[in-house]
Design an enzyme around this catalytic site. Structure first.
Site, PDB file in Angstrom:
ATOM      1  N   ARG A  68       0.857  -1.204   0.000  1.00 42.42           N
ATOM      2  CA  ARG A  68       0.000   0.000   0.000  1.00 42.42           C
ATOM      3  C   ARG A  68       0.883   1.241   0.000  1.00 42.42           C
ATOM      4  NH1 ARG A  68      -4.217   0.433   4.778  1.00 42.42           N
ATOM      5  NH2 ARG A  68      -5.474  -0.940   3.465  1.00 42.42           N
ATOM      6  N   ARG A 182      -4.753   3.218  17.348  1.00 48.72           N
ATOM      7  CA  ARG A 182      -5.484   2.580  16.244  1.00 48.72           C
ATOM      8  C   ARG A 182      -5.211   3.372  14.974  1.00 48.72           C
ATOM      9  NH1 ARG A 182      -7.883  -1.195  13.878  1.00 48.72           N
ATOM     10  NH2 ARG A 182      -9.681  -2.318  14.735  1.00 48.72           N
ATOM     11  N   LYS A 183      -5.779   2.934  13.855  1.00 47.73           N
ATOM     12  CA  LYS A 183      -5.644   3.710  12.623  1.00 47.73           C
ATOM     13  C   LYS A 183      -6.257   5.097  12.780  1.00 47.73           C
ATOM     14  CE  LYS A 183      -8.362   2.746   9.070  1.00 47.73           C
ATOM     15  NZ  LYS A 183      -9.322   2.103   8.089  1.00 47.73           N
ATOM     16  N   GLY A 457     -16.949  -6.000   1.538  1.00 45.24           N
ATOM     17  CA  GLY A 457     -16.985  -7.440   1.761  1.00 45.24           C
ATOM     18  C   GLY A 457     -17.262  -7.889   3.181  1.00 45.24           C
ATOM     19  N   CYS A 462     -14.671  -0.898   4.411  1.00 45.71           N
ATOM     20  CA  CYS A 462     -13.672  -0.210   3.582  1.00 45.71           C
ATOM     21  C   CYS A 462     -14.303   0.370   2.318  1.00 45.71           C
ATOM     22  CB  CYS A 462     -12.566  -1.178   3.190  1.00 45.71           C
ATOM     23  SG  CYS A 462     -11.792  -1.987   4.592  1.00 45.71           S
ATOM     24  N   GLY A 463     -15.356  -0.260   1.818  1.00 45.98           N
ATOM     25  CA  GLY A 463     -16.050   0.225   0.617  1.00 45.98           C
ATOM     26  C   GLY A 463     -17.121   1.254   0.936  1.00 45.98           C
TER      27      GLY A 463
HETATM   28 FE1  SRM Z   1      -9.863  -0.872   5.136  1.00 47.37          FE
HETATM   29  C1  SRM Z   1      -8.705  -3.257   7.265  1.00 47.37           C
HETATM   30  C2  SRM Z   1      -8.620  -2.518   2.534  1.00 47.37           C
HETATM   31  C3  SRM Z   1     -10.320   1.876   3.247  1.00 47.37           C
HETATM   32  C4  SRM Z   1     -11.944   0.359   7.541  1.00 47.37           C
HETATM   33  N1  SRM Z   1      -8.783  -2.562   4.939  1.00 47.37           N
HETATM   34  C5  SRM Z   1      -8.381  -3.381   5.948  1.00 47.37           C
HETATM   35  C6  SRM Z   1      -7.419  -4.456   5.446  1.00 47.37           C
HETATM   36  C7  SRM Z   1      -6.022  -3.940   5.650  1.00 47.37           C
HETATM   37  C8  SRM Z   1      -7.604  -5.789   6.155  1.00 47.37           C
HETATM   38  C9  SRM Z   1      -6.602  -6.823   5.756  1.00 47.37           C
HETATM   39  O1  SRM Z   1      -5.507  -6.862   6.313  1.00 47.37           O
HETATM   40  O2  SRM Z   1      -6.896  -7.593   4.857  1.00 47.37           O
HETATM   41  C10 SRM Z   1      -7.845  -4.492   3.956  1.00 47.37           C
HETATM   42  C11 SRM Z   1      -6.786  -4.893   2.974  1.00 47.37           C
HETATM   43  C12 SRM Z   1      -7.408  -5.740   1.887  1.00 47.37           C
HETATM   44  C13 SRM Z   1      -6.598  -5.762   0.637  1.00 47.37           C
HETATM   45  O3  SRM Z   1      -5.854  -6.745   0.397  1.00 47.37           O
HETATM   46  O4  SRM Z   1      -6.751  -4.842  -0.171  1.00 47.37           O
HETATM   47  C14 SRM Z   1      -8.434  -3.105   3.777  1.00 47.37           C
HETATM   48  N2  SRM Z   1      -9.420  -0.376   3.282  1.00 47.37           N
HETATM   49  C15 SRM Z   1      -9.011  -1.223   2.313  1.00 47.37           C
HETATM   50  C16 SRM Z   1      -9.045  -0.566   0.959  1.00 47.37           C
HETATM   51  C17 SRM Z   1      -7.964  -1.071   0.007  1.00 47.37           C
HETATM   52  C18 SRM Z   1     -10.433  -0.802   0.342  1.00 47.37           C
HETATM   53  C19 SRM Z   1     -10.525  -0.472  -1.128  1.00 47.37           C
HETATM   54  O5  SRM Z   1     -10.725  -1.404  -1.907  1.00 47.37           O
HETATM   55  O6  SRM Z   1     -10.371   0.693  -1.505  1.00 47.37           O
HETATM   56  C20 SRM Z   1      -8.933   0.896   1.378  1.00 47.37           C
HETATM   57  C21 SRM Z   1      -7.506   1.346   1.519  1.00 47.37           C
HETATM   58  C22 SRM Z   1      -7.419   2.805   1.857  1.00 47.37           C
HETATM   59  C23 SRM Z   1      -5.991   3.315   1.864  1.00 47.37           C
HETATM   60  O7  SRM Z   1      -5.504   3.613   0.772  1.00 47.37           O
HETATM   61  O8  SRM Z   1      -5.409   3.412   2.943  1.00 47.37           O
HETATM   62  C24 SRM Z   1      -9.604   0.842   2.736  1.00 47.37           C
HETATM   63  N3  SRM Z   1     -10.869   0.859   5.385  1.00 47.37           N
HETATM   64  C25 SRM Z   1     -11.029   1.822   4.438  1.00 47.37           C
HETATM   65  C26 SRM Z   1     -12.056   2.729   4.830  1.00 47.37           C
HETATM   66  C27 SRM Z   1     -12.611   3.863   3.993  1.00 47.37           C
HETATM   67  C28 SRM Z   1     -12.034   5.218   4.261  1.00 47.37           C
HETATM   68  O9  SRM Z   1     -10.968   5.355   4.856  1.00 47.37           O
HETATM   69  O10 SRM Z   1     -12.689   6.166   3.827  1.00 47.37           O
HETATM   70  C29 SRM Z   1     -12.524   2.289   6.066  1.00 47.37           C
HETATM   71  C30 SRM Z   1     -13.683   2.890   6.883  1.00 47.37           C
HETATM   72  C31 SRM Z   1     -13.325   4.226   7.454  1.00 47.37           C
HETATM   73  C32 SRM Z   1     -12.572   4.162   8.736  1.00 47.37           C
HETATM   74  O11 SRM Z   1     -11.508   3.554   8.782  1.00 47.37           O
HETATM   75  O12 SRM Z   1     -13.041   4.749   9.693  1.00 47.37           O
HETATM   76  C33 SRM Z   1     -11.767   1.116   6.396  1.00 47.37           C
HETATM   77  N4  SRM Z   1     -10.238  -1.334   7.087  1.00 47.37           N
HETATM   78  C34 SRM Z   1     -11.175  -0.735   7.876  1.00 47.37           C
HETATM   79  C35 SRM Z   1     -11.229  -1.436   9.123  1.00 47.37           C
HETATM   80  C36 SRM Z   1     -12.146  -1.091  10.323  1.00 47.37           C
HETATM   81  C37 SRM Z   1     -11.433  -0.113  11.220  1.00 47.37           C
HETATM   82  C38 SRM Z   1     -11.888  -0.139  12.647  1.00 47.37           C
HETATM   83  O13 SRM Z   1     -11.733   0.894  13.312  1.00 47.37           O
HETATM   84  O14 SRM Z   1     -12.365  -1.166  13.131  1.00 47.37           O
HETATM   85  C39 SRM Z   1     -10.295  -2.491   9.051  1.00 47.37           C
HETATM   86  C40 SRM Z   1      -9.978  -3.526  10.132  1.00 47.37           C
HETATM   87  C41 SRM Z   1      -9.001  -3.024  11.142  1.00 47.37           C
HETATM   88  O15 SRM Z   1      -8.367  -1.973  10.985  1.00 47.37           O
HETATM   89  O16 SRM Z   1      -8.861  -3.728  12.137  1.00 47.37           O
HETATM   90  C42 SRM Z   1      -9.699  -2.392   7.755  1.00 47.37           C
HETATM   91 FE1  SF4 Z   2     -13.729  -6.212   4.779  1.00 51.45          FE
HETATM   92 FE2  SF4 Z   2     -12.174  -4.158   4.121  1.00 51.45          FE
HETATM   93 FE3  SF4 Z   2     -11.482  -6.621   3.428  1.00 51.45          FE
HETATM   94 FE4  SF4 Z   2     -13.516  -5.375   2.208  1.00 51.45          FE
HETATM   95  S1  SF4 Z   2     -11.354  -4.819   2.149  1.00 51.45           S
HETATM   96  S2  SF4 Z   2     -13.528  -7.458   2.919  1.00 51.45           S
HETATM   97  S3  SF4 Z   2     -14.447  -4.287   3.947  1.00 51.45           S
HETATM   98  S4  SF4 Z   2     -11.632  -5.761   5.514  1.00 51.45           S
END
Ligand code: SRM
Ligand code: SF4
Length: 539
Positions: A68, A182-183, A457, A462-463
């Site tokens: 990333r 946290r993030k 998903g 994240c979506g």
């Molecule tokens: Fe996300 C965790 C993908 C935007 C909330 N997110 C993850 C992980 C790293 C989980 C993992 O290790 O597999 C995903 C990686 C999957 C992969 O292989 O791509 C993942 N998040 C994404 C992305 C790629 C989704 C997308 O297809 O665009 C986005 C990457 C953004 C970036 O460039 O940094 C992405 N994630 C978001 C957003 C949207 C936003 O920021 O507007 C959210 C909701 C907003 C927020 O964070 O408040 C989001 N992601 C999460 C969470 C829930 C956080 C929490 O507080 O519980 C997780 C799980 C965690 O962090 O424990 C997570």
């Molecule tokens: Fe769940 Fe984020 Fe993975 Fe999508 S990318 S399946 S919302 S953790």
């Protein structure tokens, strides 16, 4: 560091391993890991600490990692895009890239033994992946048409870069901010349409003018308030805090009741992050985002603590912000504020790119524009600085047949998270399913306006299904005694002016039964018509 971080005995497992060895130390061990191979690595280094340098172990494809990047304000150059393409190209069919919902990009199929070479290549063109995962500040979003839009209120590019430089020590890594509870998400809106989804960030800045005299009882000089001698209004930002989505809870950001001048934004980011770092809750990972601290303290105490870190008082928020437009999607051709130049938005279906696409985008940006490329939070691309005289020929480029500048009204607003293809949290497959579903719906229906459909998903969101007209969140559901992939349906998300979050309206629909339900929702709520019906009416 903090009271909560270091003294409590009930640290969760993440806090424990962070205390044992800071994630950033991994940076100096990359060569060692490359020589060792992924299977021989320490499990915590491999599955968690590598995320501090933006390298994500994928249990779904063991040995093939995801990287990333950080793309401040979503902007990159054609030479940077070419380097990203070269990295992906090496992995053939397994390699691809995804534009993310934070104006960013992720690369797939990466082998651990290639990391030293990849980091060298990134360094040579000014790219960084540092602190892009785990308990760090995510990519900082800004207006995707900053500096191009004649109606913009503030060009966000420099501020976003300054914040990133402060947080990451210019991309080298900054241990001051590498162990947050946290993030943390930061966004800066510069236009009138809130194109960054300010309301879903832990910290967001939205344009707002202070009227002369609005600064309260204390004088301008005393408050560091820019002089109002020659202006009736002074530009700055109202500050929002605490927005976030998680599986447990989703909240829109709330006002901090603070207005900051642009020159104070970086300092305010630092102050807010210091407060979060030093006082944010660390015992329960499901309750560690900034809003949980604000809940515990109340916004007044939180604001006072930020002021104390800042070393001066914050001005109260301006009476209103300037977000008064519907959100734009930037797909298509638009005139820039620079006479004779245009920016063109290309629709990238669900943000997925392959190496040859990336080379081609870099070429188009160079041949027709100034070599600059931008990403949007809808996972699309903007190519700026295309001369009027070049538009016609640009529109005949073969790449635009796939990455359209005039896509269907459902396709153009489609967003999807990674889903089961690469993400082990996923409860369902998303990207491919989303594309197939849109194709089927567009075959059967006609539309008069775009409908924003977001797929995610799992409940991590994240979506961003809560910002969509129709949000689809992956779940498991039962039918005829069998467990199937399904979705919970969200509706009512509003973006742009008066943004607010949608809520879950229907639960547990098996994906195999979804199409007629979506069709019905689109007809009843968004004015879609069956093509058959439209034919009868027209004949
Ligand atoms: Fe996300 C965790 C993908 C935007 C909330 N997110 C993850 C992980 C790293 C989980 C993992 O290790 O597999 C995903 C990686 C999957 C992969 O292989 O791509 C993942 N998040 C994404 C992305 C790629 C989704 C997308 O297809 O665009 C986005 C990457 C953004 C970036 O460039 O940094 C992405 N994630 C978001 C957003 C949207 C936003 O920021 O507007 C959210 C909701 C907003 C927020 O964070 O408040 C989001 N992601 C999460 C969470 C829930 C956080 C929490 O507080 O519980 C997780 C799980 C965690 O962090 O424990 C997570
Ligand atoms: Fe769940 Fe984020 Fe993975 Fe999508 S990318 S399946 S919302 S953790």
């Amino acid at each position: 560091m903090t009271d909560t971080a270091t003294t409590t005995t009930s640290l969760n497992k993440f806090e424990k391993f962070k205390a044992q060895k800071d994630g950033l130390t991994i940076k100096s061990e990359i060569e060692k890991f490359a020589a060792l191979g992924w299977e021989a690595m320490d499990e915590i280094d491999r599955e968690h600490r590598l995320k501090w340098v933006g390298v994500f172990f994928r249990p779904v494809t063991p040995g093939k990692f995801m990287m990333r990047l950080r793309m401040p304000n979503g902007i990159l150059s054609s030479s940077q895009m070419r380097v990203l393409a070269e990295v992906v190209q090496r992995y053939g069919d397994d390699g691809c890239a995804d534009i993310t919902t934070r104006q960013n990009i992720q690369l797939r199929g990466i082998r651990i033994e290639d990391l030293p070479d990849i980091f060298n290549r990134f360094h040579a063109v000014g790219l960084t992946t540092i602190q892009s995962g785990m308990d760090n500040v995510r990519n900082i979003t800004g207006d995707p048409v900053a500096g191009l839009d004649a109606d913009e209120l503030y060009d966000t590019r420099e501020l976003v870069q300054q914040i990133q430089d402060m947080l990451t020590n210019k991309g080298e890594g900054n241990p001051e901010f590498s162990n947050l509870p946290r993030k943390f998400n930061i966004a800066i809106a510069g236009g009138r349409d809130n194109s960054v989804h300010a309301e879903i960030n832990d910290l967001a800045f939205v344009p707002a003018f202070k009227e002369a005299g609005e600064q309260g009882s204390r004088g301008a000089e005393e408050q560091n308030f820019p002089s109002t001698h020659s202006y009736q209004k002074v530009f700055g930002f109202n500050v929002l805090v605490g927005g976030f989505f998680s599986a447990k809870r989703c909240e829109a950001a709330i006002p901090l009741n603070a207005w900051v001048a642009p020159e104070d934004v970086v300092a305010v980011c630092r102050a807010v992050l210091e407060v979060f770092r030093d006082h944010g809750p660390r015992a329960n990972r499901q309750k560690s985002r900034l809003m949980w601290l604000i809940d515990e303290w109340g916004v007044e105490k939180f604001r006072a603590e930020v002021e104390s870190r800042l070393g001066k008082s914050l001005l109260p928020a301006a009476a209103k912000d300037e977000i008064d437009w519907e959100k734009r999607d930037h797909i298509g051709v638009y005139k820039q504020k620079q006479p004779g130049l245009n920016y063109v938005g290309l629709h990238i279906p669900v943000g997925r790119l392959y190496a040859e696409d990336m080379f081609e985008i870099a070429r188009l940006a160079e041949v027709y524009g100034s070599g600059e490329i931008r990403f949007t939070v809808e996972q699309n691309i903007v190519i700026p600085n295309i001369a009027e005289s070049r538009l016609e020929i640009f529109s005949t480029e073969p790449l635009l047949e796939r990455f359209s500048i005039n896509p269907g009204l459902l396709a153009r607003s489609l967003v999807s998270c990674t889903g089961a293809q690469f993400c082990n949290f996923a409860l369902i497959e998303t990207k491919n399913r989303a594309l197939e579903m849109i194709k089927a719906l567009e075959e059967d229906l006609t539309f008069t306006k775009p409908v924003r459909i977001h797929w995610t998903g799992c409940p991590n969101s994240c979506g961003q299904p809560q910002v969509a007209d129709i949000g689809l969140m992956g779940t498991k559901t039962r039918k005829n005694g069998k467990t199937l992939e399904g979705v919970d349906i969200y509706m009512g998300g509003k973006v742009g002016k008066d943004a607010h979050l949608g809520t879950c309206v229907i639960k547990g629909i098996p994906c195999e039964d979804l199409q007629p339900i979506l069709q019905d929702l689109l007809i009843k709520n968004f004015g879609a018509k069956l093509k058959q019906e439209a034919l009868v009416i027209n004949s």
